[in-house]
Design a protein around this motif. Structure first.
Motif, short mmCIF file in Angstrom:
data_model
loop_
_atom_site.label_atom_id
_atom_site.label_comp_id
_atom_site.label_asym_id
_atom_site.label_seq_id
_atom_site.Cartn_x
_atom_site.Cartn_y
_atom_site.Cartn_z
N LEU A 42 33.29 68.79 42.54
CA LEU A 42 34.17 68.49 41.42
C LEU A 42 33.52 68.66 40.00
O LEU A 42 34.50 68.05 39.31
N GLY A 43 32.35 69.11 40.04
CA GLY A 43 31.73 69.19 38.68
C GLY A 43 31.43 67.90 38.22
O GLY A 43 31.26 67.64 36.79
N ILE A 44 31.07 66.86 39.07
CA ILE A 44 30.41 65.62 38.60
C ILE A 44 29.03 65.70 38.66
O ILE A 44 28.33 65.92 39.58
N GLY A 45 28.41 65.57 37.19
CA GLY A 45 27.10 65.76 37.03
C GLY A 45 26.24 64.58 36.98
O GLY A 45 25.01 64.56 36.38
N PHE A 46 26.99 63.42 36.93
CA PHE A 46 26.34 62.02 36.71
C PHE A 46 26.32 60.96 37.70
O PHE A 46 27.61 60.93 37.94
N VAL A 47 25.86 60.43 38.43
CA VAL A 47 25.76 59.33 39.29
C VAL A 47 24.69 58.17 39.12
O VAL A 47 23.65 58.47 39.27
N ARG A 48 25.59 57.13 38.96
CA ARG A 48 24.53 55.50 39.03
C ARG A 48 24.99 55.23 40.13
O ARG A 48 25.82 54.61 40.37
N ASP A 49 23.99 54.98 40.79
CA ASP A 49 23.70 54.02 42.39
C ASP A 49 23.67 52.68 42.37
O ASP A 49 23.06 52.21 41.22
N GLY A 50 23.98 52.07 43.30
CA GLY A 50 23.81 50.67 43.28
C GLY A 50 22.71 50.21 44.38
O GLY A 50 22.28 49.08 44.35
N GLY A 51 21.76 51.17 44.91
CA GLY A 51 20.66 50.79 45.77
C GLY A 51 20.86 50.39 46.95
O GLY A 51 21.97 50.18 47.34
N ASP A 52 19.68 50.35 47.51
CA ASP A 52 19.87 49.98 49.17
C ASP A 52 18.35 49.59 49.56
O ASP A 52 17.35 49.75 48.74
N SER A 53 18.03 48.78 50.72
CA SER A 53 17.02 48.44 51.18
C SER A 53 16.25 49.44 51.87
O SER A 53 15.18 49.25 52.56
N LEU A 54 16.85 50.64 52.29
CA LEU A 54 16.23 51.65 53.32
C LEU A 54 15.62 52.85 52.56
O LEU A 54 15.20 53.85 53.28
N GLY A 55 15.68 52.85 51.27
CA GLY A 55 15.07 53.95 50.56
C GLY A 55 15.90 55.16 50.43
O GLY A 55 15.26 56.10 50.06
#
Length: 286
Positions: A42-55
């Motif tokens: 889809l041409g999406i080149g930026f992603v900011r994640d919310g994190g997780d406890s499993l790496g």
């Protein structure tokens, strides 16, 4: 194309428990590749994640460049034990323990700190948030400690009072921010924080049968009213869909979020430009 300013690479938009179980004995990289492929197509080149406890998000950041994706992660979110947040991170009881988790994020190369100051919307009611919000004094100290370590702070926060407290404490972005009132919007407009409403979660649930459509439609109308007020007040916003949440697929979720904003703010000629500005601020801060 806009970037995705709020995602959960560990989640699959279908079944959270099943998605998490795939990584219990080690990160299942096929999941990461599938989600990144969806963004890339889809041409999406930026992603900011919310994190997780499993790496999972930590490994995702290592994989992201091969897809041409600028991926940011807090590694894991931080919550106070006994409060909402265990599904995406690690908990603390005392401020020294919180400070130790902040340092752990730094050691693991995290891009920012994510804190959980409230629960989530109660989809069985209109206007209620699950659990109890953290007190202002604690949130202020959490933000201070993170800033002292050189991190910006993403705050998972809902409810007018808690959002106001988070802004007063100096957070750099507010995620979700449901049920803000006029006083809170004024405070937001005077701050440097960015609001990421993740508004598409609720309309995507309408018709699924899990919750009352009457309640969901009421929440959705209220969200639209709040966004219109905040927009008029000059609040800086950015698109983030909560991708990975139930019925919010990676990639498609961002397209849905953009459509929701266009429907809520139809007629606003500077809509795209202001949302791009919000995204640039996210990229600069986080």
């Amino acid at each position: 194309m806009f970037g995705e300013c709020h995602a959960h690479i560990i989640m699959d938009a279908v079944n959270y428990k099943h998605a998490v179980n795939r990584h219990q004995t080690g990160v299942d990289e096929s999941v990461i590749h599938a989600h990144f492929s969806a963004y890339q197509k889809l041409g999406i080149g930026f992603v900011r994640d919310g994190g997780d406890s499993l790496g999972v998000s930590r490994r995702a950041r290592e994989i992201a460049p091969s897809y041409g994706i600028d991926y940011r992660t807090p590694i894991f979110a931080i919550h106070k034990n006994g409060h909402y947040g265990g599904i995406v991170g690690k908990g603390f009881d005392t401020l020294p323990e919180y400070a130790a988790l902040v340092r752990e994020v730094k050691v693991q190369g995290g891009d920012f700190i994510k804190i959980m100051t409230t629960g989530i919307m109660d989809f069985d009611t209109d206007g209620h948030i699950t659990g109890n919000a953290l007190p202002y004094a604690l949130v202020k100290e959490m933000v201070h400690i993170a800033h002292e370590e050189g991190f910006s702070v993403m705050a998972h926060t809902n409810g007018a009072g808690p959002v106001y407290d988070a802004l007063l404490a100096g957070v750099d972005s507010v995620e979700h921010g449901n049920y803000m009132d006029d006083e809170c919007i004024r405070a937001f407009s005077q701050s440097k924080a960015v609001w990421v409403p993740t508004v598409t979660v609720v309309p995507n649930l309408i018709g699924c049968g899990r919750f009352s459509d009457t309640v969901l439609e009421s929440i959705w109308r209220r969200a639209g009213e709040t966004i219109r007020k905040a927009w008029k007040a000059g609040v800086t916003m950015a698109l983030g869909s909560d991708a990975g949440a139930y019925l919010v697929p990676h990639g498609q979720g961002l397209l849905d979020e953009w459509e929701r904003f266009k429907s809520i703010l139809s007629g606003e000629r500077d809509l795209e430009q202001r949302l791009e500005l919000g995204e640039r601020k996210i990229k600069e801060k986080f």
